[in-house]
Design a protein around this motif. Structure first.
Motif, PDB file in Angstrom:
ATOM      1  N   ALA A   1      -4.962   3.357  -3.420  1.00  0.00           N
ATOM      2  CA  ALA A   1      -4.341   3.103  -2.112  1.00  0.00           C
ATOM      3  C   ALA A   1      -4.784   4.126  -1.082  1.00  0.00           C
ATOM      4  O   ALA A   1      -4.999   3.797   0.091  1.00  0.00           O
ATOM      5  CB  ALA A   1      -2.821   3.119  -2.250  1.00  0.00           C
TER       6      ALA A   1
ATOM      7  N   ALA B   1      -4.036  -1.027   6.374  1.00  0.00           N
ATOM      8  CA  ALA B   1      -4.219   0.402   6.121  1.00  0.00           C
ATOM      9  C   ALA B   1      -3.339   1.245   7.043  1.00  0.00           C
ATOM     10  O   ALA B   1      -2.751   2.248   6.618  1.00  0.00           O
ATOM     11  CB  ALA B   1      -5.689   0.773   6.306  1.00  0.00           C
TER      12      ALA B   1
ATOM     13  N   SER C   1       3.187   5.929  -5.722  1.00  0.00           N
ATOM     14  CA  SER C   1       3.318   5.670  -7.152  1.00  0.00           C
ATOM     15  C   SER C   1       3.102   6.948  -7.968  1.00  0.00           C
ATOM     16  O   SER C   1       2.341   7.842  -7.579  1.00  0.00           O
ATOM     17  CB  SER C   1       2.309   4.604  -7.586  1.00  0.00           C
ATOM     18  OG  SER C   1       2.318   4.441  -8.991  1.00  0.00           O
TER      19      SER C   1
ATOM     20  N   GLY D   1       0.808  -1.217   0.000  1.00  0.00           N
ATOM     21  CA  GLY D   1       0.000   0.000   0.000  1.00  0.00           C
ATOM     22  C   GLY D   1       0.837   1.260   0.000  1.00  0.00           C
ATOM     23  O   GLY D   1       0.490   2.246  -0.669  1.00  0.00           O
TER      24      GLY D   1
ATOM     25  N   ARG E   1       4.592   4.581   4.461  1.00  0.00           N
ATOM     26  CA  ARG E   1       4.663   5.728   3.553  1.00  0.00           C
ATOM     27  C   ARG E   1       5.473   6.857   4.186  1.00  0.00           C
ATOM     28  O   ARG E   1       6.338   7.469   3.554  1.00  0.00           O
ATOM     29  CB  ARG E   1       3.266   6.226   3.202  1.00  0.00           C
ATOM     30  CG  ARG E   1       3.245   7.362   2.184  1.00  0.00           C
ATOM     31  CD  ARG E   1       1.826   7.730   1.833  1.00  0.00           C
ATOM     32  NE  ARG E   1       1.190   8.471   2.894  1.00  0.00           N
ATOM     33  CZ  ARG E   1       1.143   9.806   2.974  1.00  0.00           C
ATOM     34  NH1 ARG E   1       1.729  10.540   2.045  1.00  0.00           N
ATOM     35  NH2 ARG E   1       0.514  10.395   3.965  1.00  0.00           N
TER      36      ARG E   1
ATOM     37  N   TYR F   1      -8.334   3.231   0.038  1.00  0.00           N
ATOM     38  CA  TYR F   1      -8.264   2.068   0.936  1.00  0.00           C
ATOM     39  C   TYR F   1      -7.824   2.484   2.330  1.00  0.00           C
ATOM     40  O   TYR F   1      -8.468   2.134   3.333  1.00  0.00           O
ATOM     41  CB  TYR F   1      -7.301   1.035   0.350  1.00  0.00           C
ATOM     42  CG  TYR F   1      -6.765   0.046   1.356  1.00  0.00           C
ATOM     43  CD1 TYR F   1      -7.593  -0.927   1.918  1.00  0.00           C
ATOM     44  CD2 TYR F   1      -5.431   0.079   1.746  1.00  0.00           C
ATOM     45  CE1 TYR F   1      -7.098  -1.833   2.838  1.00  0.00           C
ATOM     46  CE2 TYR F   1      -4.930  -0.826   2.654  1.00  0.00           C
ATOM     47  CZ  TYR F   1      -5.766  -1.774   3.209  1.00  0.00           C
ATOM     48  OH  TYR F   1      -5.274  -2.667   4.139  1.00  0.00           O
ATOM     49  N   SER F   2      -6.755   3.256   2.407  1.00  0.00           N
ATOM     50  CA  SER F   2      -6.230   3.671   3.704  1.00  0.00           C
ATOM     51  C   SER F   2      -7.231   4.537   4.465  1.00  0.00           C
ATOM     52  O   SER F   2      -7.445   4.352   5.668  1.00  0.00           O
ATOM     53  CB  SER F   2      -4.916   4.443   3.499  1.00  0.00           C
ATOM     54  OG  SER F   2      -4.451   4.974   4.711  1.00  0.00           O
TER      55      SER F   2
ATOM     56  N   THR G   1       0.179   0.923   5.935  1.00  0.00           N
ATOM     57  CA  THR G   1       0.389   1.690   4.707  1.00  0.00           C
ATOM     58  C   THR G   1       0.872   3.099   5.033  1.00  0.00           C
ATOM     59  O   THR G   1       1.857   3.587   4.440  1.00  0.00           O
ATOM     60  CB  THR G   1      -0.918   1.763   3.890  1.00  0.00           C
ATOM     61  OG1 THR G   1      -1.240   0.448   3.408  1.00  0.00           O
ATOM     62  CG2 THR G   1      -0.766   2.702   2.707  1.00  0.00           C
TER      63      THR G   1
ATOM     64  N   ILE H   1      -3.344   4.454  -9.344  1.00  0.00           N
ATOM     65  CA  ILE H   1      -2.832   3.532  -8.319  1.00  0.00           C
ATOM     66  C   ILE H   1      -2.718   4.235  -6.978  1.00  0.00           C
ATOM     67  O   ILE H   1      -3.092   3.691  -5.932  1.00  0.00           O
ATOM     68  CB  ILE H   1      -1.466   2.966  -8.759  1.00  0.00           C
ATOM     69  CG1 ILE H   1      -1.628   2.104 -10.008  1.00  0.00           C
ATOM     70  CG2 ILE H   1      -0.828   2.159  -7.629  1.00  0.00           C
ATOM     71  CD1 ILE H   1      -0.322   1.568 -10.557  1.00  0.00           C
ATOM     72  N   SER H   2      -2.212   5.452  -7.007  1.00  0.00           N
ATOM     73  CA  SER H   2      -2.063   6.219  -5.771  1.00  0.00           C
ATOM     74  C   SER H   2      -3.411   6.510  -5.122  1.00  0.00           C
ATOM     75  O   SER H   2      -3.562   6.410  -3.896  1.00  0.00           O
ATOM     76  CB  SER H   2      -1.332   7.531  -6.068  1.00  0.00           C
ATOM     77  OG  SER H   2      -1.196   8.310  -4.900  1.00  0.00           O
TER      78      SER H   2
ATOM     79  N   MET I   1       2.164   1.835  -3.411  1.00  0.00           N
ATOM     80  CA  MET I   1       1.084   2.317  -4.272  1.00  0.00           C
ATOM     81  C   MET I   1       0.774   3.784  -3.993  1.00  0.00           C
ATOM     82  O   MET I   1       0.522   4.569  -4.921  1.00  0.00           O
ATOM     83  CB  MET I   1      -0.163   1.455  -4.071  1.00  0.00           C
ATOM     84  CG  MET I   1      -0.042   0.035  -4.592  1.00  0.00           C
ATOM     85  SD  MET I   1      -1.504  -0.984  -4.218  1.00  0.00           S
ATOM     86  CE  MET I   1      -2.772  -0.098  -5.158  1.00  0.00           C
ATOM     87  N   ARG I   2       0.803   4.168  -2.717  1.00  0.00           N
ATOM     88  CA  ARG I   2       0.522   5.563  -2.351  1.00  0.00           C
ATOM     89  C   ARG I   2       1.548   6.513  -2.947  1.00  0.00           C
ATOM     90  O   ARG I   2       1.235   7.654  -3.288  1.00  0.00           O
ATOM     91  CB  ARG I   2       0.511   5.709  -0.829  1.00  0.00           C
ATOM     92  CG  ARG I   2      -0.683   5.131  -0.143  1.00  0.00           C
ATOM     93  CD  ARG I   2      -1.870   6.079  -0.158  1.00  0.00           C
ATOM     94  NE  ARG I   2      -1.765   7.048   0.926  1.00  0.00           N
ATOM     95  CZ  ARG I   2      -2.008   8.339   0.826  1.00  0.00           C
ATOM     96  NH1 ARG I   2      -2.322   8.866  -0.329  1.00  0.00           N
ATOM     97  NH2 ARG I   2      -1.931   9.144   1.883  1.00  0.00           N
TER      98      ARG I   2
END
Length: 235
Positions: free
Chosen positions: A54, A111, A45, A39, A118, A57-58, A114, A50-51, A42-43
């Motif tokens: 993610a 999440a 990215s 995740g 990040r 989702y988070s 993630t 894609i970002s 992806m965040r």
């Protein structure tokens, strides 16, 4: 003494529930850890879709209470499975509380991990990785020797906090029928009319797990902090 003897009679079963709780926690932690790494990447990215996936989702997962997710997964998915098997005359499928618990807790804490990873990735100096490539290291060597150790150095406080919260979240599984330490303690307390004492036993076992976890994480923090000069500020 009579109350202590009664508690000791139930201790083998309660300790069995404690091992089950630990198994759920470790499996959920492993999956959530991997999901968090995915995740976080992806965040960060460069691809906006894609970002955003993610990020949604988070945000959504962290915004809904854990208990609600537990009910949605355990009862919701079971409802759809029952409807599907009845419609197509398949054999019914029952979701075990153990698998539902591991899946749900992994999904929830993925999440949180993630965001933890990040932040850690953003804290890694780009020059560190560039220096590794300049010395001729491969991408795998840079990841193994530079990126991941630095990532864990910055992420470890958050990982520790997520793990401690995750272990306590396993108590929610007693609601869906998992014979963990919380449920077995409650059942024994209700049967013997000693709910307070048996809940104290459950609380002590969780506290013991927390204490051992803190010792392990303290050693990990020392390991990943090697080579970092400690700066002390005097007032």
């Amino acid at each position: 003494m009579d109350k202590i003897n009664i508690i000791m009679q139930y201790m083998p079963h309660i300790l069995g529930g404690a091992w089950l709780t630990l198994a759920v926690a470790l499996l959920s932690f492993s999956f959530a850890f991997a999901l968090g790494l995915l995740g976080a990447n992806m965040r960060l990215s460069q691809h906006q879709l894609i970002s955003k996936v993610a990020a949604v989702y988070s945000t959504v997962v962290r915004g809904v209470p854990d208990l609600v997710w537990m009910f949605l997964v355990y009862y919701g998915i079971q409802y759809f499975l029952n409807d599907f098997t009845e419609r197509y005359n398949y054999e019914s499928v029952e979701i075990s509380p153990f698998m539902a618990g591991v899946f749900t807790i992994s999904f929830i804490f993925g999440a949180y991990f993630t965001e933890t990873f990040r932040g850690a990735m953003l804290a890694i100096p780009v020059g560190q990785m560039e220096a590794g490539y300049a010395y001729g290291l491969s991408s795998w060597q840079v990841l193994k020797r530079i990126t991941f150790p630095l990532l864990m150095r910055f992420a470890l406080p958050g990982v520790k906090n997520n793990w401690l919260v995750l272990t306590k979240a396993t108590a929610l599984l007693s609601i869906v029928g998992l014979n963990d330490v919380t449920r077995l303690s409650q059942l024994a307390g209700s049967k013997e009319q000693m709910s307070f004492l048996f809940n104290l036993v459950s609380a002590f076992l969780f506290l013991l797990l927390t204490t051992v976890s803190l010792v392990v994480f303290r050693k990990l923090e020392r390991q990943y902090a090697r080579g970092v000069r400690e700066v002390r500020y005097e007032v």
